[in-house]
Scaffold this active site. Structure first.
Site, PDB file in Angstrom:
ATOM      1  N   THR A  75      59.314  31.835  50.057  1.00 52.33           N
ATOM      2  CA  THR A  75      60.172  31.570  49.067  1.00 52.33           C
ATOM      3  C   THR A  75      60.087  32.934  47.977  1.00 52.33           C
ATOM      4  OG1 THR A  75      58.473  30.376  48.097  1.00 52.33           O
ATOM      5  CG2 THR A  75      60.250  28.950  49.032  1.00 52.33           C
TER       6      THR A  75
ATOM      7  N   VAL B  27      43.236  45.125  46.407  1.00 51.35           N
ATOM      8  CA  VAL B  27      44.546  45.741  46.779  1.00 51.35           C
ATOM      9  C   VAL B  27      45.452  45.335  45.843  1.00 51.35           C
ATOM     10  CG1 VAL B  27      46.269  45.887  48.315  1.00 51.35           C
ATOM     11  CG2 VAL B  27      43.978  45.541  49.140  1.00 51.35           C
TER      12      VAL B  27
ATOM     13  N   ASN C 221      40.912  28.096  46.453  1.00 50.11           N
ATOM     14  CA  ASN C 221      40.630  29.030  45.714  1.00 50.11           C
ATOM     15  C   ASN C 221      39.789  28.805  44.398  1.00 50.11           C
ATOM     16  OD1 ASN C 221      42.665  28.428  43.802  1.00 50.11           O
ATOM     17  ND2 ASN C 221      44.359  29.516  44.894  1.00 50.11           N
ATOM     18  N   GLN C 222      39.580  29.428  43.403  1.00 51.30           N
ATOM     19  CA  GLN C 222      38.804  28.882  42.309  1.00 51.30           C
ATOM     20  C   GLN C 222      39.508  28.019  41.435  1.00 51.30           C
ATOM     21  OE1 GLN C 222      37.230  31.992  39.496  1.00 51.30           O
ATOM     22  NE2 GLN C 222      37.530  30.630  37.715  1.00 51.30           N
ATOM     23  N   PHE C 223      40.763  28.075  41.278  1.00 55.31           N
ATOM     24  CA  PHE C 223      41.763  27.193  40.496  1.00 55.31           C
ATOM     25  C   PHE C 223      41.818  25.858  41.321  1.00 55.31           C
ATOM     26  CE2 PHE C 223      45.929  25.412  39.639  1.00 55.31           C
ATOM     27  CZ  PHE C 223      45.677  25.124  38.304  1.00 55.31           C
ATOM     28  N   GLU C 224      41.753  25.986  42.454  1.00 57.78           N
ATOM     29  CA  GLU C 224      41.841  24.743  43.221  1.00 57.78           C
ATOM     30  C   GLU C 224      40.703  23.894  43.433  1.00 57.78           C
ATOM     31  OE1 GLU C 224      45.465  26.314  46.233  1.00 57.78           O
ATOM     32  OE2 GLU C 224      43.359  26.499  46.578  1.00 57.78           O
TER      33      GLU C 224
ATOM     34  N   SER D 117      38.795  33.196  46.562  1.00 54.55           N
ATOM     35  CA  SER D 117      38.710  33.975  45.554  1.00 54.55           C
ATOM     36  C   SER D 117      38.465  33.661  44.234  1.00 54.55           C
ATOM     37  CB  SER D 117      40.222  34.498  45.370  1.00 54.55           C
ATOM     38  OG  SER D 117      41.053  33.472  45.132  1.00 54.55           O
TER      39      SER D 117
ATOM     40  N   THR E 147      38.543  25.404  52.187  1.00 53.23           N
ATOM     41  CA  THR E 147      39.040  26.457  51.514  1.00 53.23           C
ATOM     42  C   THR E 147      39.727  26.855  50.395  1.00 53.23           C
ATOM     43  OG1 THR E 147      40.981  26.947  52.984  1.00 53.23           O
ATOM     44  CG2 THR E 147      38.599  27.519  54.081  1.00 53.23           C
TER      45      THR E 147
ATOM     46  N   ASP F  91      46.596  31.718  54.623  1.00 50.45           N
ATOM     47  CA  ASP F  91      46.698  30.853  55.640  1.00 50.45           C
ATOM     48  C   ASP F  91      45.960  31.698  56.893  1.00 50.45           C
ATOM     49  OD1 ASP F  91      48.511  29.155  54.283  1.00 50.45           O
ATOM     50  OD2 ASP F  91      50.047  30.724  54.874  1.00 50.45           O
TER      51      ASP F  91
END
Length: 304
Positions: free
Chosen positions: A45, A220, A144-147, A181, A142, A229
């Site tokens: 998307t 990057v 990320n920080q926010f999740e 992350s 797995t 994924d």
């Protein structure tokens, strides 16, 4: 011995996200992968246009019933990613519970895809489903920080906060947690991203040990889709071969470096979504035999 994975994720015709990101690397590494596509889109998307269909909970159940009727519903791993519907996610939970009952040694790898950088890109009502029903079933998580912050209700501003959040997630169910992350500063400078991992290990005498690690990953200057994924799939493969050694191979870094070196938009031009697609097939050798670029440092003061 055949090792079979049931992967319930999104699918795109063009590009690499969800099952397209996970299936090929796992197959290259010797896993049989049965894929159920939660959505089927023309492309991800982030493009200007996209078309496609969304699988309903009823359709998911119908597919699973077909597998079950043929008595081919025995799996070693389940891998799940993006979902934006409560009934679909609850059907996934029912399937996982049934498969775990049939095979108690089955390992569930869950990427709780909900958002990033302080904003959710799934409906907020999915959070309690993930927190109360999905995460307790997971063996490997797995976020990320926010999740991770969403799931625990705790903010992460220091390394100590991150360790406490991972311990809270352990208490919810998963024995292995990787914060893929974070916004924490790297000891190697601002060109690196910090990821952390925690693994509870049961020793031969029945006692538990906990290993905490920190990884500095080169940043990057581009936004890629499908990397989360791929990360979850590669972590599944790594922990299968090294169940008591929590590290991540350099495969993801190799793929991104290969992409950055390829011809993209040209000097001063913004690359298109198509130019930022992962070069999966061209990276087959890197998937099979990655050089270790992401070194994991054991956090001794938190490990026990």
């Amino acid at each position: 011995m055949e090792c079979r994975v049931l992967s319930i994720q999104s699918h795109v015709v063009r590009g690499y996200v969800g099952n397209k990101s996970a299936t090929f690397p796992l197959q290259v590494l010797g896993f049989e992968v049965d894929s159920i596509n939660s959505v089927q889109f023309s492309n991800h998307t982030g493009y200007a246009h996209w078309k496609g269909q969304v699988l309903t909970a009823e359709e998911l159940n119908e597919l699973y019933e077909g597998i079950k009727l043929n008595k081919v519903n025995r799996y070693n791993y389940i891998l799940t990613g993006y979902s934006r519907d409560t009934s679909f996610l609850e059907m996934v939970v029912d399937i996982i519970q049934e498969l775990k009952k049939a095979n108690p040694s089955l390992v569930y790898v869950c990427d709780p895809v909900m958002g990033d950088h302080g904003s959710m890109y799934v409906p907020e009502y999915l959070l309690p489903v993930y927190r109360d029903k999905v995460v307790p079933l997971a063996d490997i998580l797995t976020p990320n920080q926010f999740e991770a912050e969403l799931l625990t209700g705790r903010k992460i501003t220091t390394e100590e906060d991150a360790v406490e959040v991972m311990d809270l997630l352990h208490k919810m169910g998963p024995e292995t947690v990787v914060l893929t992350s974070t916004d924490l500063p790297s000891k190697r400078g601002d060109q690196f991203l910090v990821a952390l991992g925690s693994q509870n290990i049961v020793k031969a005498d029945g006692t538990k040990t906990s290993q905490k690690i920190c990884m500095d990953i080169p940043k990057v200057d581009a936004v890629f889709v499908g990397t989360g994924d791929l990360f979850a799939a590669m972590l599944l493969a790594w922990t299968h071969h090294h169940p008591k050694d929590l590290k991540v191979s350099g495969t993801l870094h190799h793929l991104i470096q290969k992409l950055m070196k390829s011809e993209m938009a040209g000097p001063g031009k913004r690359p298109s979504p198509a130019q930022l697609e992962l070069r999966m097939v061209q990276s087959k050798a890197d998937i099979e035999k990655p050089a270790v670029v992401v070194e994991a440092q054991v956090l001794q003061k938190y490990s026990r």
